[in-house]
Design a protein around this motif. Structure first.
Motif, PDB file in Angstrom:
ATOM      1  N   TYR A 241       0.767  -1.206   0.106  1.00  0.00           N
ATOM      2  CA  TYR A 241       0.009  -0.061  -0.001  1.00  0.00           C
ATOM      3  C   TYR A 241       0.853   1.125   0.039  1.00  0.00           C
TER       4      TYR A 241
ATOM      5  N   ARG B  39       2.691   1.843  -3.395  1.00  0.00           N
ATOM      6  CA  ARG B  39       1.726   2.496  -4.215  1.00  0.00           C
ATOM      7  C   ARG B  39       1.448   3.632  -4.209  1.00  0.00           C
ATOM      8  N   LYS B  40       1.141   4.387  -2.791  1.00  0.00           N
ATOM      9  CA  LYS B  40       0.707   5.541  -2.452  1.00  0.00           C
ATOM     10  C   LYS B  40       2.214   6.603  -2.718  1.00  0.00           C
TER      11      LYS B  40
ATOM     12  N   ASN C 207       1.905   7.681  -6.157  1.00  0.00           N
ATOM     13  CA  ASN C 207       0.775   8.412  -6.409  1.00  0.00           C
ATOM     14  C   ASN C 207      -0.262   7.610  -7.301  1.00  0.00           C
ATOM     15  N   LEU C 208      -0.309   6.303  -7.200  1.00  0.00           N
ATOM     16  CA  LEU C 208      -0.899   5.204  -8.248  1.00  0.00           C
ATOM     17  C   LEU C 208      -2.285   4.716  -7.430  1.00  0.00           C
ATOM     18  N   THR C 209      -3.383   4.540  -8.481  1.00  0.00           N
ATOM     19  CA  THR C 209      -4.446   3.817  -7.952  1.00  0.00           C
ATOM     20  C   THR C 209      -4.350   2.341  -7.983  1.00  0.00           C
ATOM     21  N   GLN C 210      -5.064   1.680  -7.188  1.00  0.00           N
ATOM     22  CA  GLN C 210      -5.044  -0.038  -7.480  1.00  0.00           C
ATOM     23  C   GLN C 210      -5.540  -0.418  -8.954  1.00  0.00           C
ATOM     24  N   ARG C 211      -6.320   0.491  -9.549  1.00  0.00           N
ATOM     25  CA  ARG C 211      -6.564   0.172 -10.834  1.00  0.00           C
ATOM     26  C   ARG C 211      -5.404   0.237 -11.913  1.00  0.00           C
ATOM     27  N   THR C 212      -4.590   1.460 -11.534  1.00  0.00           N
ATOM     28  CA  THR C 212      -3.598   1.561 -12.448  1.00  0.00           C
ATOM     29  C   THR C 212      -2.346   0.504 -12.146  1.00  0.00           C
TER      30      THR C 212
ATOM     31  N   LYS D 141      -8.211  -5.657  -9.962  1.00  0.00           N
ATOM     32  CA  LYS D 141      -8.117  -4.663  -8.787  1.00  0.00           C
ATOM     33  C   LYS D 141      -8.404  -5.444  -7.520  1.00  0.00           C
TER      34      LYS D 141
ATOM     35  N   SER E  34      -6.223  -5.405  -4.320  1.00  0.00           N
ATOM     36  CA  SER E  34      -6.713  -4.922  -2.840  1.00  0.00           C
ATOM     37  C   SER E  34      -6.526  -6.091  -1.632  1.00  0.00           C
TER      38      SER E  34
END
Length: 79
Positions: A8, A11-12, A15-20, A29, A33
């Motif tokens: 997590y 990823r943060k 600055n990426l989304t889970q989808r990306t 996704k 998660s």
């Protein structure tokens, strides 16, 4: 920090989304998660893909070491 928390945070930091991330790694996704919430453990091949994607060592992702200030601190080492 446990495995899911590290994923997590990695990823943060980017600055990426889970989808990306899921699309980049060709996974769903919900699976990503589940990795981030420690509900599912990725295969070794998937771990390698995650490490390459995030440009992080397997040791770091798998909780074997914490990298701080350019030094490696082993969690069980009191020195």
């Amino acid at each position: 920090m446990n495995f899911g928390e590290k994923l997590y945070e990695l990823r943060k930091e980017k600055n990426l989304t889970q989808r990306t991330v899921a699309e980049a790694l060709d996974i769903s996704k919900p699976v990503l998660s589940q990795y981030e919430s420690d509900q599912r453990t990725p295969s070794v091949d998937r771990l390698i893909s995650l490490a390459r994607f995030y440009q992080a060592s397997l040791d770091y992702i798998c909780e074997n070491v914490d990298i701080k200030d350019g030094k490696i601190y082993y969690p069980n080492n009191k020195d």
